[in-house]
Design a protein around this motif. Structure first.
Motif, PDB file in Angstrom:
ATOM      1  N   VAL A   1     -54.714 -22.518  63.533  1.00 47.83           N
ATOM      2  CA  VAL A   1     -53.937 -23.534  64.232  1.00 47.83           C
ATOM      3  C   VAL A   1     -54.848 -24.748  64.404  1.00 47.83           C
ATOM      4  O   VAL A   1     -55.963 -24.622  64.918  1.00 47.83           O
ATOM      5  CB  VAL A   1     -53.432 -23.020  65.605  1.00 47.83           C
ATOM      6  CG1 VAL A   1     -52.588 -24.086  66.291  1.00 47.83           C
ATOM      7  CG2 VAL A   1     -52.643 -21.722  65.434  1.00 47.83           C
ATOM      8  N   PHE A   2     -54.385 -25.923  63.976  1.00 47.04           N
ATOM      9  CA  PHE A   2     -55.198 -27.136  63.932  1.00 47.04           C
ATOM     10  C   PHE A   2     -54.571 -28.245  64.756  1.00 47.04           C
ATOM     11  O   PHE A   2     -53.346 -28.372  64.805  1.00 47.04           O
ATOM     12  CB  PHE A   2     -55.312 -27.650  62.490  1.00 47.04           C
ATOM     13  CG  PHE A   2     -55.965 -26.690  61.548  1.00 47.04           C
ATOM     14  CD1 PHE A   2     -57.304 -26.806  61.242  1.00 47.04           C
ATOM     15  CD2 PHE A   2     -55.237 -25.667  60.960  1.00 47.04           C
ATOM     16  CE1 PHE A   2     -57.908 -25.920  60.368  1.00 47.04           C
ATOM     17  CE2 PHE A   2     -55.831 -24.777  60.084  1.00 47.04           C
ATOM     18  CZ  PHE A   2     -57.176 -24.909  59.786  1.00 47.04           C
ATOM     19  N   ASN A   3     -55.417 -29.083  65.374  1.00 49.79           N
ATOM     20  CA  ASN A   3     -54.986 -30.315  66.009  1.00 49.79           C
ATOM     21  C   ASN A   3     -55.554 -31.443  65.155  1.00 49.79           C
ATOM     22  O   ASN A   3     -56.764 -31.668  65.123  1.00 49.79           O
ATOM     23  CB  ASN A   3     -55.506 -30.405  67.443  1.00 49.79           C
ATOM     24  CG  ASN A   3     -55.088 -31.693  68.133  1.00 49.79           C
ATOM     25  OD1 ASN A   3     -54.740 -32.687  67.503  1.00 49.79           O
ATOM     26  ND2 ASN A   3     -55.148 -31.684  69.453  1.00 49.79           N
ATOM     27  N   VAL A   4     -54.681 -32.133  64.430  1.00 49.10           N
ATOM     28  CA  VAL A   4     -55.082 -33.256  63.586  1.00 49.10           C
ATOM     29  C   VAL A   4     -54.561 -34.525  64.257  1.00 49.10           C
ATOM     30  O   VAL A   4     -53.369 -34.829  64.188  1.00 49.10           O
ATOM     31  CB  VAL A   4     -54.529 -33.130  62.148  1.00 49.10           C
ATOM     32  CG1 VAL A   4     -54.942 -34.337  61.303  1.00 49.10           C
ATOM     33  CG2 VAL A   4     -54.996 -31.834  61.498  1.00 49.10           C
TER      34      VAL A   4
ATOM     35  N   ARG B   1     -59.820 -26.331  65.705  1.00 46.91           N
ATOM     36  CA  ARG B   1     -58.953 -25.287  65.155  1.00 46.91           C
ATOM     37  C   ARG B   1     -59.154 -24.030  65.967  1.00 46.91           C
ATOM     38  O   ARG B   1     -60.174 -23.862  66.627  1.00 46.91           O
ATOM     39  CB  ARG B   1     -59.282 -25.022  63.695  1.00 46.91           C
ATOM     40  CG  ARG B   1     -60.518 -24.132  63.571  1.00 46.91           C
ATOM     41  CD  ARG B   1     -60.948 -23.892  62.169  1.00 46.91           C
ATOM     42  NE  ARG B   1     -62.244 -24.546  62.021  1.00 46.91           N
ATOM     43  CZ  ARG B   1     -62.788 -24.855  60.898  1.00 46.91           C
ATOM     44  NH1 ARG B   1     -62.179 -24.604  59.779  1.00 46.91           N
ATOM     45  NH2 ARG B   1     -63.943 -25.439  60.850  1.00 46.91           N
ATOM     46  N   LYS B   2     -58.182 -23.162  65.899  1.00 50.00           N
ATOM     47  CA  LYS B   2     -58.269 -21.856  66.552  1.00 50.00           C
ATOM     48  C   LYS B   2     -57.690 -20.855  65.572  1.00 50.00           C
ATOM     49  O   LYS B   2     -56.614 -21.064  65.024  1.00 50.00           O
ATOM     50  CB  LYS B   2     -57.494 -21.862  67.862  1.00 50.00           C
ATOM     51  CG  LYS B   2     -57.665 -20.578  68.670  1.00 50.00           C
ATOM     52  CD  LYS B   2     -56.972 -20.679  70.010  1.00 50.00           C
ATOM     53  CE  LYS B   2     -57.816 -21.079  71.158  1.00 50.00           C
ATOM     54  NZ  LYS B   2     -59.012 -20.419  71.485  1.00 50.00           N
ATOM     55  N   LEU B   3     -58.422 -19.770  65.335  1.00 48.07           N
ATOM     56  CA  LEU B   3     -57.955 -18.696  64.466  1.00 48.07           C
ATOM     57  C   LEU B   3     -57.326 -17.612  65.326  1.00 48.07           C
ATOM     58  O   LEU B   3     -57.946 -17.160  66.293  1.00 48.07           O
ATOM     59  CB  LEU B   3     -59.093 -18.117  63.638  1.00 48.07           C
ATOM     60  CG  LEU B   3     -59.789 -19.091  62.688  1.00 48.07           C
ATOM     61  CD1 LEU B   3     -60.947 -18.419  61.980  1.00 48.07           C
ATOM     62  CD2 LEU B   3     -58.813 -19.665  61.691  1.00 48.07           C
ATOM     63  N   ILE B   4     -56.104 -17.219  64.983  1.00 46.43           N
ATOM     64  CA  ILE B   4     -55.387 -16.196  65.733  1.00 46.43           C
ATOM     65  C   ILE B   4     -54.809 -15.176  64.757  1.00 46.43           C
ATOM     66  O   ILE B   4     -54.778 -15.415  63.548  1.00 46.43           O
ATOM     67  CB  ILE B   4     -54.263 -16.803  66.601  1.00 46.43           C
ATOM     68  CG1 ILE B   4     -53.198 -17.477  65.719  1.00 46.43           C
ATOM     69  CG2 ILE B   4     -54.835 -17.765  67.628  1.00 46.43           C
ATOM     70  CD1 ILE B   4     -51.940 -17.873  66.461  1.00 46.43           C
TER      71      ILE B   4
ATOM     72  N   ALA C   1     -50.131 -25.220  61.595  1.00 47.40           N
ATOM     73  CA  ALA C   1     -50.578 -23.832  61.468  1.00 47.40           C
ATOM     74  C   ALA C   1     -50.496 -23.413  60.006  1.00 47.40           C
ATOM     75  O   ALA C   1     -49.487 -23.639  59.342  1.00 47.40           O
ATOM     76  CB  ALA C   1     -49.719 -22.913  62.337  1.00 47.40           C
ATOM     77  N   LEU C   2     -51.599 -22.830  59.506  1.00 45.77           N
ATOM     78  CA  LEU C   2     -51.689 -22.392  58.113  1.00 45.77           C
ATOM     79  C   LEU C   2     -51.999 -20.910  58.039  1.00 45.77           C
ATOM     80  O   LEU C   2     -52.776 -20.391  58.840  1.00 45.77           O
ATOM     81  CB  LEU C   2     -52.837 -23.112  57.388  1.00 45.77           C
ATOM     82  CG  LEU C   2     -52.769 -24.605  57.189  1.00 45.77           C
ATOM     83  CD1 LEU C   2     -54.063 -25.103  56.539  1.00 45.77           C
ATOM     84  CD2 LEU C   2     -51.585 -24.963  56.320  1.00 45.77           C
ATOM     85  N   ASN C   3     -51.446 -20.264  57.041  1.00 36.31           N
ATOM     86  CA  ASN C   3     -51.838 -18.899  56.718  1.00 36.31           C
ATOM     87  C   ASN C   3     -53.321 -18.947  56.348  1.00 36.31           C
ATOM     88  O   ASN C   3     -53.734 -19.791  55.553  1.00 36.31           O
ATOM     89  CB  ASN C   3     -50.992 -18.399  55.541  1.00 36.31           C
ATOM     90  CG  ASN C   3     -51.094 -16.918  55.315  1.00 36.31           C
ATOM     91  OD1 ASN C   3     -51.743 -16.197  56.054  1.00 36.31           O
ATOM     92  ND2 ASN C   3     -50.437 -16.461  54.268  1.00 36.31           N
TER      93      ASN C   3
END
Length: 183
Positions: free
Chosen positions: A30-33, A18-21, A39-41
């Motif tokens: 932002v996640f790679n599953v 994941r990456k937090l932006i 992308a989640l709030n």
């Protein structure tokens, strides 16, 4: 109207990462599953914790109360670090109540003509590419009560009033090379 924001080269966001932006004042995870990007709030609708700082996990199935049959959906669930509420990364939907959700954003992998630019205010990353999250944010509930909920709801774009919080969902596309979010 949504705008395109480049996050990072796809190779920097491997499956399970994941990456937090921050985009336009909104914190987003932002996640790679398993090669699909979501992308989640970064807000738990329960008490506005940094949801995306929680562990990425799975869940169990059960036929009876107190019985756990098998571990399923590994890497598809985000657990709030404050109180353990669990949400599907793909939909933002709560596992225990489908009316409770966190907002989702469109995420895709697309061609990039320019080197990726970092969204303003991006969280710092360590040498191994993981996003740095403070221990106090990830592990305790300091400040989760007694806060000005109205101001936080306005800041994070989450309206907690009523029995059924608003639900925003967006299509996700996977193409090639650069992870982007549409906000």
């Amino acid at each position: 109207m949504t705008a395109r924001h480049e996050v990072c080269p796809a190779a920097e966001l491997e499956p399970g990462d994941r990456k937090l932006i921050e985009v336009g004042g909104i914190s987003i995870g932002v996640f790679n599953v398993d090669g699909e990007y979501h992308a989640l709030n970064n807000v738990c609708p329960h008490q506005l914790a940094d949801l995306c700082a929680g562990p990425i996990t799975g869940t169990t199935t059960s036929d009876e109360v107190g019985e756990f049959d098998e571990w399923v959906r590994d890497g598809e669930i985000i657990r709030c670090p404050w109180h353990g509420w669990e949400f599907e990364i793909a939909s933002g939907e709560s596992l225990f109540n489908p009316h409770v959700r966190t907002r989702t954003f469109e995420a895709a992998v697309e061609e990039s003509n320019d080197p990726p630019s970092k969204p303003s205010g991006e969280a710092s990353s360590s040498d191994n590419g993981e996003t740095a999250v403070s221990e106090s944010t990830a592990n305790d509930c300091e400040g989760c009560q007694g806060t000005d909920r109205t101001a936080q709801e306005e800041e994070y774009g989450t309206n907690l009033a009523g029995d059924e919080p608003p639900v925003d969902t967006y299509d996700v596309e996977v193409e090639a090379e650069t992870v982007v979010v549409y906000v």
